[in-house]
Design an enzyme around this catalytic site. Structure first.
Site, PDB file in Angstrom:
ATOM      1  N   GLU A 120     -17.217 -50.592   9.722  1.00  0.00           N
ATOM      2  CA  GLU A 120     -17.098 -50.013  11.070  1.00  0.00           C
ATOM      3  C   GLU A 120     -16.471 -48.622  11.025  1.00  0.00           C
ATOM      4  O   GLU A 120     -16.880 -47.735  11.772  1.00  0.00           O
ATOM      5  CB  GLU A 120     -16.270 -50.919  11.995  1.00  0.00           C
TER       6      GLU A 120
ATOM      7  N   TYR B 159     -29.226 -59.662  10.873  1.00  0.00           N
ATOM      8  CA  TYR B 159     -27.780 -59.480  11.076  1.00  0.00           C
ATOM      9  C   TYR B 159     -27.360 -60.111  12.404  1.00  0.00           C
ATOM     10  O   TYR B 159     -26.376 -60.860  12.473  1.00  0.00           O
ATOM     11  CB  TYR B 159     -27.440 -57.983  11.040  1.00  0.00           C
TER      12      TYR B 159
ATOM     13  N   TRP C 183     -25.204 -48.194  13.736  1.00  0.00           N
ATOM     14  CA  TRP C 183     -24.874 -49.372  12.929  1.00  0.00           C
ATOM     15  C   TRP C 183     -26.003 -49.695  11.946  1.00  0.00           C
ATOM     16  O   TRP C 183     -25.755 -50.125  10.829  1.00  0.00           O
ATOM     17  CB  TRP C 183     -24.554 -50.561  13.838  1.00  0.00           C
TER      18      TRP C 183
END
Length: 191
Positions: A41, A19, A49
């Site tokens: 988000e 990522y 995350w």
């Protein structure tokens, strides 16, 4: 063979590293991807995350490939189905906010021509180039994320506090917060 220098927050997890290496901090201008990151988000609020990244494909399947037009018209039955989906974060407020935020996303598109035009206007249409030495010392919020968060909240968006919005700005390349020693810092800066 020398080791690639990456931002410290992603080192050690292959999914996180991929990522970081391919997406994080790359400027995003298409509304579909901007919405995907916004939805992810908002679900990340209060969680890590990496938890969201591990469930990203589940979110993609559950939320119709992040099609905000479809999400904006979700029925109560669809919302209830989502709340039973063990592959995503089953927080009732967050699931409902995804629908509300999709509706408001479309409203902003109508007002500005695109959501991208609206959101990038907060940084004068160009990425902010920071010089982060250590990710642990990078800000969690800025004046711009405060201002953007406040505007989104005024419009009715949910789960868009300044910290969430700053993370969104980092993810979508509105700000380059790669550590200066990271191999991606210059690559992203030169995009």
């Amino acid at each position: 063979m020398s080791e690639i220098s990456r931002c410290g927050w992603c080192v050690g997890d292959p999914l996180y590293e991929a990522y970081h290496d391919q997406e994080w901090g790359v400027p995003v201008y298409d509304d579909k991807t901007i919405f995907e990151f916004l939805l992810l988000e908002t679900f990340q609020a209060g969680l890590s995350w990496i938890t969201i990244l591990r469930k990203r494909e589940n979110f993609r399947n559950a939320f119709d490939d992040f099609d905000y037009h479809k999400i904006a018209s979700y029925s109560e039955e669809k919302i209830q189905d989502l709340l039973q989906d063990k592959g995503i974060i089953r927080n009732k407020l967050k699931v409902r906010s995804a629908v509300t935020n999709a509706q408001l996303f479309v409203e902003i598109q109508k007002e500005y021509g695109s959501f991208s035009k609206y959101i990038w206007g907060f940084v004068d249409e160009k990425p902010i180039q920071n010089e982060v030495e250590d990710y642990k010392k990078a800000p969690a919020t800025t004046e711009i994320s405060d201002k953007l968060s406040k505007d989104l909240k005024k419009r009715g968006f949910k789960f868009v506090g300044s910290t969430v919005i700053y993370a969104h700005m980092q993810a979508t390349g509105m700000v380059n917060d790669h550590e200066v020693s990271c191999f991606r810092y210059k690559e992203v800066k030169d995009l």
